[in-house]
Each structure stands twice: as structure tokens, then as C-alpha cells.
Design a protein around this motif. Structure first.
Motif, PDB file in Angstrom:
ATOM      1  N   LEU A  61      -0.526   7.467   4.734  1.00 40.60           N
ATOM      2  CA  LEU A  61      -0.988   8.074   5.974  1.00 40.60           C
ATOM      3  C   LEU A  61      -2.485   8.354   5.917  1.00 40.60           C
ATOM      4  O   LEU A  61      -3.203   8.169   6.910  1.00 40.60           O
ATOM      5  CB  LEU A  61      -0.219   9.376   6.253  1.00 40.60           C
ATOM      6  CG  LEU A  61       1.231   9.229   6.725  1.00 40.60           C
ATOM      7  CD1 LEU A  61       1.891  10.603   6.837  1.00 40.60           C
ATOM      8  CD2 LEU A  61       1.296   8.499   8.066  1.00 40.60           C
ATOM      9  N   ARG A  62      -2.975   8.796   4.760  1.00 38.90           N
ATOM     10  CA  ARG A  62      -4.423   9.028   4.613  1.00 38.90           C
ATOM     11  C   ARG A  62      -5.193   7.717   4.751  1.00 38.90           C
ATOM     12  O   ARG A  62      -6.248   7.660   5.388  1.00 38.90           O
ATOM     13  CB  ARG A  62      -4.733   9.676   3.266  1.00 38.90           C
ATOM     14  CG  ARG A  62      -4.196  11.077   3.092  1.00 38.90           C
ATOM     15  CD  ARG A  62      -4.642  11.660   1.761  1.00 38.90           C
ATOM     16  NE  ARG A  62      -6.041  12.027   1.792  1.00 38.90           N
ATOM     17  CZ  ARG A  62      -6.872  11.933   0.758  1.00 38.90           C
ATOM     18  NH1 ARG A  62      -6.429  11.429  -0.390  1.00 38.90           N
ATOM     19  NH2 ARG A  62      -8.130  12.300   0.860  1.00 38.90           N
ATOM     20  N   SER A  63      -4.652   6.665   4.161  1.00 43.09           N
ATOM     21  CA  SER A  63      -5.290   5.352   4.279  1.00 43.09           C
ATOM     22  C   SER A  63      -5.273   4.876   5.729  1.00 43.09           C
ATOM     23  O   SER A  63      -6.267   4.342   6.234  1.00 43.09           O
ATOM     24  CB  SER A  63      -4.573   4.341   3.384  1.00 43.09           C
ATOM     25  OG  SER A  63      -5.145   3.059   3.503  1.00 43.09           O
ATOM     26  N   ASP A  64      -4.136   5.081   6.405  1.00 39.49           N
ATOM     27  CA  ASP A  64      -4.037   4.701   7.815  1.00 39.49           C
ATOM     28  C   ASP A  64      -5.064   5.471   8.647  1.00 39.49           C
ATOM     29  O   ASP A  64      -5.705   4.909   9.548  1.00 39.49           O
ATOM     30  CB  ASP A  64      -2.633   4.983   8.351  1.00 39.49           C
ATOM     31  CG  ASP A  64      -1.594   4.016   7.796  1.00 39.49           C
ATOM     32  OD1 ASP A  64      -1.982   2.996   7.202  1.00 39.49           O
ATOM     33  OD2 ASP A  64      -0.386   4.308   7.940  1.00 39.49           O
ATOM     34  N   ALA A  65      -5.196   6.769   8.363  1.00 37.60           N
ATOM     35  CA  ALA A  65      -6.159   7.591   9.096  1.00 37.60           C
ATOM     36  C   ALA A  65      -7.573   7.073   8.873  1.00 37.60           C
ATOM     37  O   ALA A  65      -8.381   6.994   9.815  1.00 37.60           O
ATOM     38  CB  ALA A  65      -6.051   9.059   8.653  1.00 37.60           C
ATOM     39  N   ASP A  66      -7.874   6.696   7.643  1.00 36.34           N
ATOM     40  CA  ASP A  66      -9.204   6.181   7.330  1.00 36.34           C
ATOM     41  C   ASP A  66      -9.469   4.862   8.061  1.00 36.34           C
ATOM     42  O   ASP A  66     -10.555   4.650   8.610  1.00 36.34           O
ATOM     43  CB  ASP A  66      -9.326   5.986   5.815  1.00 36.34           C
ATOM     44  CG  ASP A  66     -10.757   5.729   5.380  1.00 36.34           C
ATOM     45  OD1 ASP A  66     -11.652   6.492   5.802  1.00 36.34           O
ATOM     46  OD2 ASP A  66     -10.992   4.771   4.619  1.00 36.34           O
ATOM     47  N   GLN A  67      -8.466   3.989   8.078  1.00 39.02           N
ATOM     48  CA  GLN A  67      -8.611   2.725   8.803  1.00 39.02           C
ATOM     49  C   GLN A  67      -8.746   2.985  10.306  1.00 39.02           C
ATOM     50  O   GLN A  67      -9.533   2.298  10.986  1.00 39.02           O
ATOM     51  CB  GLN A  67      -7.403   1.822   8.535  1.00 39.02           C
ATOM     52  CG  GLN A  67      -7.259   1.344   7.100  1.00 39.02           C
ATOM     53  CD  GLN A  67      -8.357   0.390   6.686  1.00 39.02           C
ATOM     54  OE1 GLN A  67      -8.907  -0.340   7.513  1.00 39.02           O
ATOM     55  NE2 GLN A  67      -8.694   0.380   5.401  1.00 39.02           N
ATOM     56  N   ASP A  68      -8.000   3.963  10.814  1.00 40.23           N
ATOM     57  CA  ASP A  68      -8.089   4.295  12.233  1.00 40.23           C
ATOM     58  C   ASP A  68      -9.450   4.878  12.595  1.00 40.23           C
ATOM     59  O   ASP A  68      -9.941   4.689  13.721  1.00 40.23           O
ATOM     60  CB  ASP A  68      -6.978   5.285  12.620  1.00 40.23           C
ATOM     61  CG  ASP A  68      -5.612   4.618  12.707  1.00 40.23           C
ATOM     62  OD1 ASP A  68      -5.559   3.372  12.696  1.00 40.23           O
ATOM     63  OD2 ASP A  68      -4.599   5.344  12.756  1.00 40.23           O
ATOM     64  N   ILE A  69     -10.063   5.611  11.663  1.00 41.00           N
ATOM     65  CA  ILE A  69     -11.416   6.119  11.889  1.00 41.00           C
ATOM     66  C   ILE A  69     -12.369   4.944  12.105  1.00 41.00           C
ATOM     67  O   ILE A  69     -13.165   4.931  13.058  1.00 41.00           O
ATOM     68  CB  ILE A  69     -11.889   6.985  10.704  1.00 41.00           C
ATOM     69  CG1 ILE A  69     -11.132   8.324  10.686  1.00 41.00           C
ATOM     70  CG2 ILE A  69     -13.394   7.248  10.788  1.00 41.00           C
ATOM     71  CD1 ILE A  69     -11.384   9.157   9.447  1.00 41.00           C
ATOM     72  N   ALA A  70     -12.275   3.959  11.219  1.00 42.65           N
ATOM     73  CA  ALA A  70     -13.150   2.785  11.334  1.00 42.65           C
ATOM     74  C   ALA A  70     -12.917   2.057  12.657  1.00 42.65           C
ATOM     75  O   ALA A  70     -13.871   1.641  13.334  1.00 42.65           O
ATOM     76  CB  ALA A  70     -12.907   1.845  10.155  1.00 42.65           C
ATOM     77  N   SER A  71     -11.641   1.907  13.043  1.00 41.61           N
ATOM     78  CA  SER A  71     -11.318   1.220  14.288  1.00 41.61           C
ATOM     79  C   SER A  71     -11.834   1.999  15.499  1.00 41.61           C
ATOM     80  O   SER A  71     -12.393   1.417  16.446  1.00 41.61           O
ATOM     81  CB  SER A  71      -9.797   1.028  14.392  1.00 41.61           C
ATOM     82  OG  SER A  71      -9.443   0.436  15.608  1.00 41.61           O
ATOM     83  N   SER A  72     -11.654   3.315  15.470  1.00 38.26           N
ATOM     84  CA  SER A  72     -12.105   4.145  16.588  1.00 38.26           C
ATOM     85  C   SER A  72     -13.626   4.148  16.702  1.00 38.26           C
ATOM     86  O   SER A  72     -14.175   4.211  17.809  1.00 38.26           O
ATOM     87  CB  SER A  72     -11.591   5.582  16.427  1.00 38.26           C
ATOM     88  OG  SER A  72     -10.189   5.641  16.600  1.00 38.26           O
TER      89      SER A  72
END
Length: 591
Positions: A159-170
Motif C-alpha cells: 500500500l505504501r508503494s502504491d501510494a508512492d506510485q500514485d503520488i508520481a501519477s498525480s
């Protein structure tokens, strides 16, 4: 009034009405277009030498309440954060499983239920200690707990990795919005300079502004030249005369030790920067703000709680296993505590170390007075002095004790030994006979040799009589003493430190597991409530703005009917004037 002036007035009315009909038709057709606001054609009277000469359309405009728009932008930011938080905490709650809602503690799927199943397996074994199948059930139940801890830990880091990837996408989306707003600023100025309407361009800019706000909290204002200028919470420019690109690189791998430290260039999560300035701490709202909080605070808090549970589970189980032995005893015992030959040995009391055969009969033994040895090397020399045993420090820096005789094993009774600042027993201090390995939820596991069946479960105790006779039985299986010790340790009340937002508490391991699951469930429930509240607030502002500047089909339809009548009247007036012209020409020609 001359007929020329009358005809000019009629034609200007016809032209103005035609524009108004076009604008009204556009309003009707765009009623469902996101971000579209009602347009109106503004007209004024034309006067020449004090005489009215018709009407002129001076512009096509829309009226948007700036205070309502600012409130909506703020609500978009809050809703973006609430939506993201709700989504992630729902996923986190699912990782933890459900707590049984009935008296049957085995019906749930949470860690608390898994620990309860381990307690039940130990209780069953205590009634028939020699049962191989029941012993296997205990090992299997303990492995289930360890596996669930590892899987939950892995899920948290995912989930932390997903959040980090989502930060980059956003951030990619944010950069697109910033560039669009900057481009629209330029287009609006150019269009206004040419005397054309900028209303549709302003709608597009407001839509991009709202999308941007849903991703991160911003401050903005409209400059005197009509530009919208955007800044971070602390005033870092994002759009002024141009768009400023936000930079971020997602981490390639995320573990519990991966962290973000402001101002640090060390490994971990990188900073979010614009023009070389770290703005990570300035982003506290919107989708990105929520993702940062989840990645750096909420999820690590959950991990720390899970780690405390794993450490205490390992501690209570190993405390018992290190005071016990399997039958037959393992051929060697290797610890996990890092030492060297010169490591100081702060110890007192005595420890009994023995070599036993496959049946648990004594081959040799010695009681060592630990206060006699200054270093670990001195201790190793003393163990080497016991017939049939050999001690060394392996390549990983761990103390290892091996039975040299074929088929023999090593057994330890900690007796009165007290080693190190925590006054642990000899075997426990060096972690020589651990049932559970690992230092956190991410790597906790049942000892691989026990899990594979190479070594038996530690359910016997080396005889502690004042003196032992070679060949006599010193290890015997079939007693419930050690099993009860495991059960008591597992169910005993313990102290759990304040961790991850939870206050310090006391209770059994299962109690603490239930507290953890309840904490996550409570946070998920609160996130859902917050999301509903923010969604309602955002919808209220959006509806208010729509009522103020949106398209009302009933009004537009009525307006269109009125304009059609005006158009018909202007057309009739032109026809009448043309008839008058014809009559005048006929009269002139007949004279």
C-alpha cells in the motif's frame, strides 16, 4: 425619423437577436457539459447625434461568483484527500481480516483469531503431549500466525508503494493542469485583446483549477491582467507568467525502512520539488496530500503496531523454547546474537550444557559458572572443555555449539543464568534455541528446522538435578510442563508500549491483536464518515455555483421563445419598412 434610420434600427435588432438566439442555443446544448457556465450577450443602445439608431452586442459573458468558486476549489481539495484516505484505509482494513462477532473465536479471520487458534492447539496438545499430530497442529498454527503477520506487513508496504506510485501519477496530472492553466492565461489575454469573448476559455480554466485543487491544496488569485496565478501553501509559485513543473521520482522498492526525510538526499522517498525547492511538507491537502500522509504516517503507524506484536510473540515463545529442548536434541545450536571472541560477557549464575543421545540419555555435561568468564571467547573455551561438545563463532558472528559424537545432540538448561542488561537466560541471550525467528512482522517465521521436521518441537527440559549420571535419561518427552508454559506465556498479560497512535496497554497477545484490528477498523470507519461529509460539502458548493452560473433549461427555453418573438417582430418591421419604401417609390414614379 427617416426610413433609413428605421431600417437600420430594425436590422440592428435583428442582428442582436440572432446573436442572443445563438448564445441561448449554445447554453441549451451545453447544459450537461462539465464546467460550462451560462453565457449571455450583453447589448447597448446605439445613439447618433442624439438619435437612437438601434442596438449593438458589446460582448458575450458569463458571471461566476468568485467567492463561491474559491469555496468550491477548497472543497475539491478536501474531497480529494478524503476520497483517497477512504480508499486506502478500506484496503488496509481488509488486510487485517475480521474479528469474530460470536463466542466462537475461531470464526474470524483476523490475527486475534489466528492467535486464539494457536492457544487452542496448545490446549489440545497439553491433554495428549506425546501426540505427533497434535504437535504438528501447534507448529502449523504458529506458522499460520507468523505467515499472517508477514503477509499483513507485506500488504502494508505494498500500500505504501502504491501510494508512492500514485503520488508520481498525480503529480503528472498536476503538471498537465498547471500547463493548461498557463496556456489558457495566454489565450484569454490574446482573445480579449482582439475583442472576442473569453467566457468559454475562462470556463476551461476554472475546470482545470478545480481538477488541480482535487490533487493538492493551493492558493490562487486573479491578477490585474486577467491571469490566474497559483502558489503552494507557503507561497512557492506554480503558475505566474508561466507554469513551473513539479518534479518527483517514485521509489523503485519500498520496505518498512523506506522513509522520507525533509532536506535529506539519502536513500528513501525522494522530495517533491519545484525549481529545486522541496515542497513536500507544503502539500497537505488533495489527493497528493493524503497519499503523503498515508505513506509516511498512517501506514508506518500500522506497521509499527504489527512489529510490536511480532516481537512480543517471538519473545514469549522463545523465552520458553530456550529453556527447553526437543527429543532427540538437535545436533547443533546456533544463535542469532552478533558476537565476537572478544565481546565482553556480562553474566552471572550457572548454566547446564549437555550432550545427549537419540533417546535423551546423558552422554556428558557440565554446569558452567558464567561469572567466571570475561569474554565470549572464554565461554567458548569452557564449552570446548566439555567432552563431546564443541563451541565456535561462525562466519556470521553467532555462537554455535555442536555435539561431536555421531547421532548425539545438544541440550541446555538455563538454570540460574543471567546474561546482559536484560538479565536473560544463557540460551535466550544468544538465541540458541529459538522457536520463532525474525525481528519484525516482515520476517517473523517458525524456526525452519522445526517447520521442516528436521528438529522436533521443544517440549522437554534437561534434568536440573544437582548431579547427573552418564547413561541416565535426562530428556523425556510426554510431559505437559513445557506445553503449559507456552500456553501461559501466550495468554499472559503483557505490557505493550505506546505505538502508532495507540496508547500503552496491557493484555494478552490476542488482546493486543484485537486492539490493532479495532484501531484500523475505527480509522477506516472514520475515513468513510469524513468522505461522506466532504462529498456533501463539495456537492453543496457545486450546486450553489451551478444555481448561480449554470444553465437552467426551463429559463433558457422560455428565453429562446421570447427571442424568437423578437426576431419575428424585427423581421416584420423590416418587411413593413420595405413596403413603405416600395409605396414611396411608386408614388414618386407616378408624379
Amino acid at each position: 425619423m427617416s426610413l433609413d434610420i428605421a431600417r437600420s434600427v430594425a436590422f440592428s435588432g435583428l442582428s442582436a437577436t440572432s446573436v442572443q438566439i445563438s448564445v441561448t442555443s449554445s447554453n441549451i446544448s451545453n447544459a450537461d457539459t462539465t464546467g460550462y457556465t451560462r453565457k449571455s450577450a450583453t447589448q447597448s443602445s446605439s445613439v447618433t447625434n442624439g438619435v437612437g439608431t438601434g442596438v449593438t452586442v458589446t460582448g458575450i459573458t458569463s458571471t461566476v461568483d468568485k467567492l463561491l468558486l474559491k469555496s468550491l476549489v477548497s472543497a475539491d481539495s478536501e474531497l480529494g484527500a478524503a476520497d483517497t484516505t477512504n480508499t486506502y484505509l478500506t484496503s488496509l482494513q481488509q488486510l487485517y481480516g475480521s474479528i469474530s462477532s460470536s463466542d466462537d473465536s475461531s470464526s474470524g479471520t483476523s490475527l486475534a483469531n489466528s492467535i486464539a487458534s494457536l492457544e487452542s492447539a496448545l490446549s489440545s496438545l497439553a491433554s495428549t503431549p506425546s501426540s505427533a499430530s497434535l504437535q504438528s497442529n501447534v507448529v502449523s498454527a504458529l506458522d499460520d500466525v507468523a505467515s499472517q503477520l508477514r503477509e499483513t506487513s507485506s500488504g502494508i508496504q505494498k500500500l505504501r508503494s502504491d501510494a508512492d506510485q500514485d503520488i508520481a501519477s498525480s503529480i503528472d496530472d498536476v503538471n498537465a493542469d498547471l500547463q493548461q492553466i498557463a496556456d489558457l492565461n495566454t489565450q484569454i489575454k490574446q482573445t480579449a485583446a482582439s475583442g472576442q469573448s473569453t467566457a468559454d476559455l475562462e470556463d476551461q480554466r476554472n475546470t482545470a483549477l478545480q481538477d488541480l485543487a482535487s490533487k493538492m491544496n493551493i492558493n490562487y488569485f486573479t491578477a490585474s491582467n486577467g491571469d490566474i496565478q497559483i502558489y503552494t501553501k507557503s507561497g512557492q509559485a506554480l503558475v505566474d507568467s508561466s507554469a513551473h513543473t513539479i518534479n518527483y521520482t517514485a521509489a523503485s522498492n519500498v520496505t518498512a525502512s523506506t522513509t522520507y526525510t525533509g532536506g535529506s538526499s539519502s536513500s528513501g522517498f525522494s522530495a517533491i520539488t519545484v525549481n529545486g525547492v522541496d515542497i513536500t511538507s507544503q502539500i497537505t491537502g488533495g489527493d497528493i496530500g493524503a497519499l503523503i500522509t498515508l505513506r509516511d504516517d498512517t501506514l508506518p503507524d500500522a506497521q509499527s503496531q504489527l512489529d510490536q506484536l511480532a516481537r512480543q510473540l517471538a519473545s514469549v515463545m522463545n523465552n520458553v523454547s530456550n529453556s527447553a529442548s526437543s527429543v532427540p536434541a538437535p545436533t547443533s545450536l546456533t544463535g542469532t546474537t552478533a558476537v565476537t571472541s572478544s565481546s565482553a560477557l556480562s553474566a552471572s549464575g550457572s548454566v547446564r550444557i549437555a550432550a545427549t543421545d537419540q533417546s535423551g540419555n546423558l552422554v556428558s555435561y557440565a554446569d558452567l559458572d558464567l561469572s567466571s568468564y570475561a569474554t565470549v571467547g572464554d565461554l567458548g573455551t569452557a564449552i570446548n572443555g566439555i567432552s563431546g561438545l564443541s563451541a565456535s563463532i561462525d562466519s556470521d558472528g553467532h555462537l554455535s555449539i555442536t555435539a561431536t559424537g555421531s547421532g548425539n545432540g545438544v541440550a541446555i538448561n538455563e538454570m540460574t543464568s543471567s546474561v546482559g542488561s536484560s538479565s536473560e537466560g544463557f540460551s535466550e541471550y544468544f538465541s540458541l534455541n529459538d522457536l520463532v525467528t525474525g525481528t519484525s512482522a516482515s520476517d517473523i517465521a517458525v524456526n525452519s528446522k522445526i517447520l521442516s521436521g528436521t528438529n522436533e518441537l521443544q517440549l522437554a527440559t534437561l534434568d536440573s538435578s544437582s548431579s547427573l549420571t552418564v547413561g541416565s535419561s535426562v530428556l523425556s518427552s510426554g510431559s505437559a510442563t513445557v506445553i503449559n508454559a507456552f500456553y501461559d506465556a501466550l495468554t499472559a498479560s503483557q505490557t505493550f508500549a505506546s505505538m502508532g497512535g495507540l496508547a500503552a496497554s496491557t493484555g494478552s497477545l490476542a488482546d493486543y491483536a484485537s486492539v490493532i484490528v479495532s484501531d484500523v477498523s475505527s480509522k477506516a470507519s472514520q475515513a468513510s464518515t469524513d468522505y461522506t461529509a466532504k462529498e456533501t460539502a463539495q456537492s453543496t458548493y457545486a450546486n450553489s455555483l451551478s444555481s448561480q452560473s449554470g444553465v437552467n433549461l426551463d429559463e433558457e427555453s422560455a428565453n429562446l421563445s421570447t427571442l424568437q418573438n423578437k426576431y419575428s417582430a424585427a423581421s416584420a418591421l423590416i418587411q413593413a419598412i420595405n413596403s413603405m419604401y416600395s409605396a414611396l417609390l411608386t408614388a414618386v414614379q407616378s408624379t
